[in-house]
Design a protein around this motif. Structure first.
Motif, PDB file in Angstrom:
ATOM      1  N   GLN A 127      70.985  46.414   3.208  1.00  0.00           N
ATOM      2  CA  GLN A 127      69.952  46.140   4.210  1.00  0.00           C
ATOM      3  C   GLN A 127      70.316  44.901   5.033  1.00  0.00           C
ATOM      4  N   HIS A 128      70.859  43.879   4.340  1.00  0.00           N
ATOM      5  CA  HIS A 128      71.288  42.668   5.054  1.00  0.00           C
ATOM      6  C   HIS A 128      72.440  42.998   6.003  1.00  0.00           C
ATOM      7  N   GLU A 129      73.338  43.892   5.536  1.00  0.00           N
ATOM      8  CA  GLU A 129      74.487  44.246   6.367  1.00  0.00           C
ATOM      9  C   GLU A 129      74.042  45.056   7.586  1.00  0.00           C
ATOM     10  N   ALA A 130      73.036  45.936   7.379  1.00  0.00           N
ATOM     11  CA  ALA A 130      72.543  46.719   8.508  1.00  0.00           C
ATOM     12  C   ALA A 130      71.894  45.794   9.541  1.00  0.00           C
ATOM     13  N   ILE A 131      71.159  44.783   9.072  1.00  0.00           N
ATOM     14  CA  ILE A 131      70.528  43.820   9.983  1.00  0.00           C
ATOM     15  C   ILE A 131      71.591  43.157  10.852  1.00  0.00           C
ATOM     16  N   LYS A 132      72.688  42.755  10.187  1.00  0.00           N
ATOM     17  CA  LYS A 132      73.767  42.081  10.906  1.00  0.00           C
ATOM     18  C   LYS A 132      74.454  43.045  11.871  1.00  0.00           C
ATOM     19  N   ALA A 133      74.747  44.249  11.389  1.00  0.00           N
ATOM     20  CA  ALA A 133      75.483  45.216  12.213  1.00  0.00           C
ATOM     21  C   ALA A 133      74.680  45.581  13.464  1.00  0.00           C
ATOM     22  N   LEU A 134      73.344  45.548  13.349  1.00  0.00           N
ATOM     23  CA  LEU A 134      72.508  45.873  14.507  1.00  0.00           C
ATOM     24  C   LEU A 134      72.195  44.631  15.333  1.00  0.00           C
ATOM     25  N   ASN A 135      72.788  43.489  14.895  1.00  0.00           N
ATOM     26  CA  ASN A 135      72.642  42.249  15.646  1.00  0.00           C
ATOM     27  C   ASN A 135      71.208  41.712  15.649  1.00  0.00           C
ATOM     28  N   LEU A 136      70.378  42.152  14.716  1.00  0.00           N
ATOM     29  CA  LEU A 136      69.007  41.632  14.646  1.00  0.00           C
ATOM     30  C   LEU A 136      69.055  40.176  14.202  1.00  0.00           C
ATOM     31  N   PRO A 137      68.254  39.294  14.824  1.00  0.00           N
ATOM     32  CA  PRO A 137      68.233  37.891  14.407  1.00  0.00           C
ATOM     33  C   PRO A 137      67.859  37.794  12.925  1.00  0.00           C
ATOM     34  N   SER A 138      68.476  36.850  12.198  1.00  0.00           N
ATOM     35  CA  SER A 138      68.298  36.839  10.746  1.00  0.00           C
ATOM     36  C   SER A 138      66.853  36.561  10.334  1.00  0.00           C
ATOM     37  N   ALA A 139      66.143  35.707  11.086  1.00  0.00           N
ATOM     38  CA  ALA A 139      64.744  35.447  10.742  1.00  0.00           C
ATOM     39  C   ALA A 139      63.909  36.719  10.929  1.00  0.00           C
ATOM     40  N   TYR A 140      64.191  37.424  12.022  1.00  0.00           N
ATOM     41  CA  TYR A 140      63.480  38.686  12.259  1.00  0.00           C
ATOM     42  C   TYR A 140      63.775  39.679  11.147  1.00  0.00           C
TER      43      TYR A 140
ATOM     44  N   LYS B  44      91.206  49.232   3.228  1.00  0.00           N
ATOM     45  CA  LYS B  44      90.831  49.991   4.435  1.00  0.00           C
ATOM     46  C   LYS B  44      89.398  49.713   4.864  1.00  0.00           C
ATOM     47  N   SER B  45      88.460  49.657   3.918  1.00  0.00           N
ATOM     48  CA  SER B  45      87.078  49.310   4.290  1.00  0.00           C
ATOM     49  C   SER B  45      86.989  47.867   4.768  1.00  0.00           C
ATOM     50  N   THR B  46      87.831  47.013   4.195  1.00  0.00           N
ATOM     51  CA  THR B  46      87.817  45.600   4.586  1.00  0.00           C
ATOM     52  C   THR B  46      88.110  45.445   6.076  1.00  0.00           C
ATOM     53  N   ILE B  47      88.993  46.291   6.606  1.00  0.00           N
ATOM     54  CA  ILE B  47      89.319  46.226   8.034  1.00  0.00           C
ATOM     55  C   ILE B  47      88.043  46.444   8.866  1.00  0.00           C
ATOM     56  N   LEU B  48      87.258  47.456   8.481  1.00  0.00           N
ATOM     57  CA  LEU B  48      86.015  47.728   9.214  1.00  0.00           C
ATOM     58  C   LEU B  48      85.014  46.591   9.028  1.00  0.00           C
ATOM     59  N   ARG B  49      84.929  46.084   7.796  1.00  0.00           N
ATOM     60  CA  ARG B  49      83.939  45.037   7.508  1.00  0.00           C
ATOM     61  C   ARG B  49      84.287  43.734   8.230  1.00  0.00           C
ATOM     62  N   ILE B  50      85.575  43.473   8.410  1.00  0.00           N
ATOM     63  CA  ILE B  50      85.990  42.299   9.188  1.00  0.00           C
ATOM     64  C   ILE B  50      85.562  42.489  10.644  1.00  0.00           C
ATOM     65  N   LEU B  51      85.777  43.696  11.172  1.00  0.00           N
ATOM     66  CA  LEU B  51      85.420  43.967  12.568  1.00  0.00           C
ATOM     67  C   LEU B  51      83.911  43.839  12.784  1.00  0.00           C
ATOM     68  N   MET B  52      83.119  44.274  11.798  1.00  0.00           N
ATOM     69  CA  MET B  52      81.661  44.203  11.950  1.00  0.00           C
ATOM     70  C   MET B  52      81.140  42.799  11.641  1.00  0.00           C
ATOM     71  N   THR B  53      82.035  41.871  11.398  1.00  0.00           N
ATOM     72  CA  THR B  53      81.744  40.467  11.033  1.00  0.00           C
ATOM     73  C   THR B  53      80.974  40.348   9.722  1.00  0.00           C
ATOM     74  N   LEU B  54      81.167  41.329   8.849  1.00  0.00           N
ATOM     75  CA  LEU B  54      80.529  41.235   7.532  1.00  0.00           C
ATOM     76  C   LEU B  54      81.419  40.466   6.551  1.00  0.00           C
ATOM     77  N   GLU B  55      82.713  40.397   6.865  1.00  0.00           N
ATOM     78  CA  GLU B  55      83.648  39.637   6.035  1.00  0.00           C
ATOM     79  C   GLU B  55      84.466  38.714   6.931  1.00  0.00           C
ATOM     80  N   PRO B  56      84.467  37.404   6.653  1.00  0.00           N
ATOM     81  CA  PRO B  56      85.314  36.500   7.438  1.00  0.00           C
ATOM     82  C   PRO B  56      86.787  36.673   7.047  1.00  0.00           C
ATOM     83  N   ILE B  57      87.686  36.201   7.908  1.00  0.00           N
ATOM     84  CA  ILE B  57      89.111  36.324   7.604  1.00  0.00           C
ATOM     85  C   ILE B  57      89.660  34.969   7.152  1.00  0.00           C
ATOM     86  N   ASN B  58      90.817  35.008   6.472  1.00  0.00           N
ATOM     87  CA  ASN B  58      91.412  33.775   5.968  1.00  0.00           C
ATOM     88  C   ASN B  58      92.620  33.324   6.786  1.00  0.00           C
TER      89      ASN B  58
END
Lengths: 231, 259
Positions: A127-140, B44-58
């Protein structure tokens, strides 16, 4: 005689009827202590949970320690601390009722803090990842996505603690708070009949607990939680 | 050749001591459909997660649409990106998750309108119109008022795709979109992905184990193992006549699991 009400020891039934109004006066004190203790617990608990979740270790570690300390020490010791030790340190006397409610609130704040944390952590990380992926502000995201999913998990647990607090109120008798159990004991001391007043306290507690549980379940049912998978 | 839409320049990613990506070099052209295959844990999933900014890079630099993703240029130097920069870059990307990650307390329609209203500033009317168009595209017009839990996995994933599309991204990332589905529901999701691939309006990056599907829709297939690309090229080449031994072994294991 207590609170200006005489008792009638002619028969057990007459005795029971005559002391009921006295016990009800105590019951009001019990309820007051429960409510004040519970409000303190949910508010202090929220503060503790927020501090424990803080990114800075200088804040989160002491908060974690306080929570652990409150959970792992007996309520009676905390009560004595608030009632006897605190006035010694500060020079300000604390009324027995206030000390009792504060002790209840402190102990249960630690449990409430864990309930908040557990409720928030039970929301899947996706759910946190979906919030981020959709660019929703974190407080929202927190208030509109995460919290609505955590609340239906938090409320029933808080309700259980409300009932627990109520059942812990008799401990306040050791610092002379005139709650229901204290009064029953005083009546027993004076009439040498403990059976009737203590049985009545037991029954009154049973009724209270059943009512409170019913209330908690009712609130739980009324909570909007369409589609939230609750395990 | 035009500027790549995605470029990994010597990108390193570690989890503790474990190196997931080793100075990875990887490019995707605009409107290209690239499928990434490889064993689990290959990064392979890490590549996508880096692009979506869910994982920072080193280490290294990731470029998206010509701009560094995890960095900002200040006085000719790359400094770590601010949240503001990340938000701007994120708007170019949409992600479809393995576990769908729909918002369970919102109806399907609200799942699709929430971010367009809050983030893109669409009016409610515009957002609902867009949502209904997208639901029609994925074949779920009649499910708009239901909650995700009332839908099948395949339907939920199609909502997931529609939700990503509602943000009008340039790049679509599919992270094993059919791995959590019952076998009979995989087809309906692949069909939607195929439709998007045929439109050639998005740059698409797909991580999947559906090898036959990858062969049909991809412009290029990348086989990745141990944090770097072992082999890449047109799907017929890589999936039919791979040159590298590791690719052969992997394909054999995936296509003939009983041998």
């Amino acid at each position: 005689m207590l609170f200006g009400i005489e008792w009638n020891t002619a028969s057990n039934l007459a005795f029971a009827t005559s002391i009921l109004p006295i016990l009800l006066i105590g019951l009001i004190t019990t309820l007051k202590a429960t409510v004040v203790g519970f409000i303190l617990a949910i508010v202090i608990g929220l503060v503790l949970a927020a501090l424990k979740g803080a990114p800075l270790k200088v804040i989160s570690y002491p908060a974690a320690f306080v929570i652990e300390f409150l959970r792992d020490t007996p309520l009676l010791i905390q009560l004595f601390f608030v009632f006897y030790v605190l006035p010694e340190l500060t020079g300000i006397a604390i009324p027995a009722f206030v000390a009792g409610a504060v002790a209840l609130g402190l102990q249960y704040s630690a449990y409430c803090a864990e309930v908040y944390r557990g409720g928030l952590e039970a929301v899947p990380w996706g759910q946190h990842e979906a919030i981020k992926a959709l660019n929703l502000p974190s407080a929202y995201g927190f208030f509109h996505i995460i919290l609505p999913q955590a609340i239906p998990r938090i409320i029933p647990a808080l309700g259980n603690y409300l009932v627990s607090i109520m059942k812990d109120v008799p401990i306040l008798s050791v610092v002379t708070v005139l709650e229901m159990m204290t009064i029953a004991r005083i009546i027993g001391d004076r009439t040498y009949n403990y059976l009737v007043p203590l049985s009545m306290v037991g029954i009154l507690y049973l009724i209270l607990t059943l009512l409170a549980s019913f209330l908690v379940r009712f609130i739980d049912m009324k909570l909007p939680k369409s589609g939230i998978p609750l395990k | 050749m035009s500027e790549p839409m995605i470029k990994f320049d010597k990108v390193t990613k570690k989890f503790g001591d474990h190196v997931v990506l080793k100075e990875l070099e990887f490019e995707v052209q605009p409107n290209e459909m690239v499928t990434i295959i490889g064993p689990s844990g290959s990064g392979k999933s890490t590549i996508l997660r880096i692009l979506m900014t869910l994982e920072p890079i080193n280490g290294g630099v990731v470029y998206v649409d010509g701009e560094p993703l995890w960095h900002e240029e200040r006085d000719g130097k790359f400094v770590p990106a601010s949240e503001q920069h990340l938000r701007k870059m994120r708007s170019k990307l949409g992600m479809v998750f393995q576990q769908f990650n729909l918002f369970p307390h919102m109806t399907v329609r609200r799942n699709l309108t929430e971010a367009p209203i809050r983030v893109l500033g669409l009016s409610k009317k515009e957002a609902v119109e867009r949502a209904d168009e997208l639901l029609e595209m994925v074949g779920l017009s009649d499910q708009a008022d239901k909650f995700p839990a009332q839908l099948s996995g395949g339907q939920q994933q199609r909502v997931g795709i529609a939700r990503a599309l509602a943000m009008r991204p340039k790049i679509l990332l599919f992270d094993e979109p059919t791995s959590a589905l019952d076998p009979e529901l995989v087809g309906e999701v692949l069909q939607v992905i195929r439709k998007l691939a045929e439109q050639h309006e998005f740059t698409m990056l797909l991580v999947t184990h559906e090898i036959p599907f990858a062969r049909q829709v991809s412009d290029r297939v990348c086989f990745i193992d141990g944090g770097s690309i072992v082999e890449q090229g047109p799907p017929d080449e890589i999936l039919t006549e791979p040159k590298e031994e590791r690719t052969k072994e992997f394909l054999h294991a995936v296509l003939h699991p009983d041998e």
